[in-house]
Write a protein that holds these residues in place. Structure first.
Motif, PDB file in Angstrom:
ATOM      1  N   GLU A  68       1.316  32.915   4.026  1.00  0.00           N
ATOM      2  CA  GLU A  68       2.677  32.611   4.452  1.00  0.00           C
ATOM      3  C   GLU A  68       3.251  33.756   5.271  1.00  0.00           C
ATOM      4  O   GLU A  68       3.918  33.553   6.279  1.00  0.00           O
ATOM      5  CB  GLU A  68       3.576  32.315   3.242  1.00  0.00           C
ATOM      6  N   GLU A  69       2.945  34.957   4.857  1.00  0.00           N
ATOM      7  CA  GLU A  69       3.490  36.107   5.574  1.00  0.00           C
ATOM      8  C   GLU A  69       2.879  36.232   6.970  1.00  0.00           C
ATOM      9  O   GLU A  69       3.564  36.574   7.931  1.00  0.00           O
ATOM     10  CB  GLU A  69       3.233  37.381   4.767  1.00  0.00           C
ATOM     11  N   THR A  70       1.576  35.950   7.100  1.00  0.00           N
ATOM     12  CA  THR A  70       0.938  36.189   8.393  1.00  0.00           C
ATOM     13  C   THR A  70       0.980  34.989   9.322  1.00  0.00           C
ATOM     14  O   THR A  70       0.936  35.150  10.527  1.00  0.00           O
ATOM     15  CB  THR A  70      -0.534  36.599   8.200  1.00  0.00           C
TER      16      THR A  70
ATOM     17  N   GLY B 266       2.971  31.833   8.498  1.00  0.00           N
ATOM     18  CA  GLY B 266       4.177  31.025   8.386  1.00  0.00           C
ATOM     19  C   GLY B 266       3.973  29.778   7.553  1.00  0.00           C
ATOM     20  O   GLY B 266       4.916  29.073   7.251  1.00  0.00           O
ATOM     21  N   GLY B 267       2.735  29.481   7.211  1.00  0.00           N
ATOM     22  CA  GLY B 267       2.472  28.307   6.376  1.00  0.00           C
ATOM     23  C   GLY B 267       1.603  28.691   5.202  1.00  0.00           C
ATOM     24  O   GLY B 267       0.876  29.682   5.259  1.00  0.00           O
TER      25      GLY B 267
ATOM     26  N   ASP C 109       0.409  33.695  -0.492  1.00  0.00           N
ATOM     27  CA  ASP C 109       1.523  34.509   0.001  1.00  0.00           C
ATOM     28  C   ASP C 109       1.118  35.289   1.249  1.00  0.00           C
ATOM     29  O   ASP C 109       1.900  35.415   2.190  1.00  0.00           O
ATOM     30  CB  ASP C 109       2.016  35.468  -1.082  1.00  0.00           C
TER      31      ASP C 109
END
Ligand code: SF4
Ligand code: SF4
Lengths: 359, 121
Positions: free
Chosen positions: A140-142, A144-145, A137
């Motif tokens: 994904e937050e930092t 994008g994947g 997570d």
């Protein structure tokens, strides 16, 4: 002498237990010899440098492996930057270190889960992967994947992390640390886990050295071999000491990896306090001409990148020596004399990544 | 040395609901940076083919003559390179990924501005 039989082992699914094929020569239940065979998932990624220009190849390099994807991208970018004499901004170095250490954490936690799965401790496997999800997570937050980040670029990194997000990451990592402490107790103390790992697959220090083992495999046998001590990215400014053990068995390798997870948390916290303000990327012009090789420390050990540019936008040659490839001889050594039932766990303790090895 | 080392975790889990998101009843919240799929603002596109040349997978095709821009959704790897190089900044990354499909889909966008076609002819 008992009857000799040959039992074929693998190849299996690329994720795990990995598409490595071993011909196990057995005498009753004991393995006498293991003959490896790889080449089931060769994808020709090194050859692609002839078709994709050196900027596009960053995306290909990341796809060498799904677990160390950030580090593969980083290693490739560092090689090209060295050829082109590009000095990347300080902030980019720290961001790279943060992402690299997060990758190490998620790789090791995933490995712990797979180890539990290999000896049938399913609930432990699920717990490990539950914790790993928090790190995905963060990714994904930092970036994008969740698996492929596409964030490392020649000349720096594509995305910055805001100070608030950095603080948030530290908060999440504190939570992860607490959860992990509880979970790793099981790996280190539980009787059933110990029964499967303690004293199994012992690799002596001399054998590890002679066979060229790298990463946690070498560290668990007492060799202090960690490429991060060379000080690439921001590692030169951080305080840490390679983690080693002396026993050289599966239990020691588990212990080294567990300690490395906590070390990574510490390194990320150090990065967050030290990270300077500023740009995250410099503009890169021209084409690479010349050759260079870089070593970096992946979760599985030392990886070597070699690139040769000819002044055009297509590289002449790009080569990767992955840690799993270096660890295969050591694996074969540990397999000798073990029980057939221990083979899957022993293969797992080198943390194999055949997809990187065959590229 | 123990055989009950998991007990604490197991009891916690007993009283905790599921950790997984109950898709499709509950949809996942995307982050601002989540890379789902490439979207184009076709009206701003000048058909310079920069995105087509830079795309590592060759997913994009630009046809200047017909004012069309198309993308092979399954080839695209969501690397965002095209949107970085676009001079008009008319490409952007959407957070929602493409819906599943049975075959290869090529999404085509055609710019229909009379002024431009008149000007060209
Ligand atoms: S780079 Fe931008 S302006 Fe040029 S063709 Fe692609 S989308 Fe259109
Ligand atoms: S995101 Fe990457 S792969 Fe997809 S169209 Fe753009 S450049 Fe091509």
């Amino acid at each position: 002498m008992g009857n000799r039989t040959i039992v074929p082992f693998g190849p299996q699914h690329p994720v795990l237990p990995e598409p490595i094929h071993l011909d196990l020569v057995l005498e009753d239940e004991k393995v006498v010899e293991a003959i490896p065979q790889i080449g089931y998932i060769h994808r020709g990624l090194e050859k692609l440098v002839e078709k994709k220009d050196f900027q596009q190849y960053t995306y290909v390099a990341e796809r060498i492996c799904g677990i160390c994807s950030f580090m593969h991208g980083m290693g490739y970018c560092m090689t090209i930057e060295s050829i082109m004499n590009v000095e990347i901004p300080e902030r980019a170095k720290f961001l790279r270190t943060i992402w690299a250490e997060l990758s190490r954490m998620h790789s090791h936690i995933m490995w712990l889960g797979l180890l539990a799965d290999a000896f049938g401790f399913e609930s432990l496997f699920m717990q490990s992967w539950k914790i790993r999800e928090r790190i995905l997570d963060i990714f994904e937050e930092t970036t994008g994947g969740r698996v492929i980040f596409s964030v490392c670029d020649i000349g720096g990194v594509r995305k910055d992390i805001s100070p608030e997000t950095l603080q948030k990451i530290v908060g999440i990592l504190q939570l992860v640390e607490k959860e992990l402490k509880e979970l790793t107790e099981v790996f280190l103390r539980d009787t059933s886990v110990k029964a499967r790992t303690k004293g199994v697959g012992v690799l002596s220090k001399q054998a590890a050295f002679d066979l060229g083992a790298v990463g946690p495999m070498a560290k668990a046998s007492g060799i202090e071999l960690d490429m991060r001590t060379q000080g690439y990215a921001a590692y030169g400014q951080l305080k840490f000491k390679p983690i080693t053990d002396t026993k050289g068995d599966s239990y020691a390798r588990t212990k080294v990896r567990i300690k490395e997870i906590f070390q990574s948390i510490d390194l990320i916290q150090q990065c967050v306090t030290l990270i300077p303000e500023g740009e995250v990327k410099v503009k890169v012009t021209g084409n690479p001409s010349g050759e260079y090789f870089t070593q970096i420390e992946q979760p599985r050990g030392e990886v070597v990148y070699y690139a040769k540019g000819n002044g055009t936008k297509f590289l002449d040659r790009m080569r990767v020596r992955t840690p799993t490839f270096a660890n295969v001889p050591a694996l074969l050594e540990t397999l000798k004399g073990c029980d057939l039932a221990d083979v899957p766990i022993l293969i797992l303790t080198i943390d194999p990544c055949i997809s990187c090895t065959e590229r | 040395m123990s055989i009950l080392s998991m007990t604490k975790t197991l009891f916690k889990n007993l009283f905790h609901g599921p950790y997984t998101t109950q898709y499709p009843i509950k949809k996942k919240d995307y982050y601002e940076r989540t890379r789902g799929k490439i979207e184009i603002d076709i009206d701003a596109c000048i058909f310079c083919s920069m995105c087509q040349r830079r795309c590592p997978t060759g997913a994009i095709q630009v046809d200047k003559a017909n004012s069309s821009w198309s993308i092979e959704r399954l080839s695209c790897i969501q690397c965002n390179y095209c949107s970085e190089v676009c001079p008009k900044k008319c490409l952007h990354m959407d957070q929602q990924y493409t819906s599943p499909s049975f075959g290869k889909v090529r999404d085509e966008y055609i710019k229909c501005t009379n002024t431009q076609s008149q000007g060209e002819s």
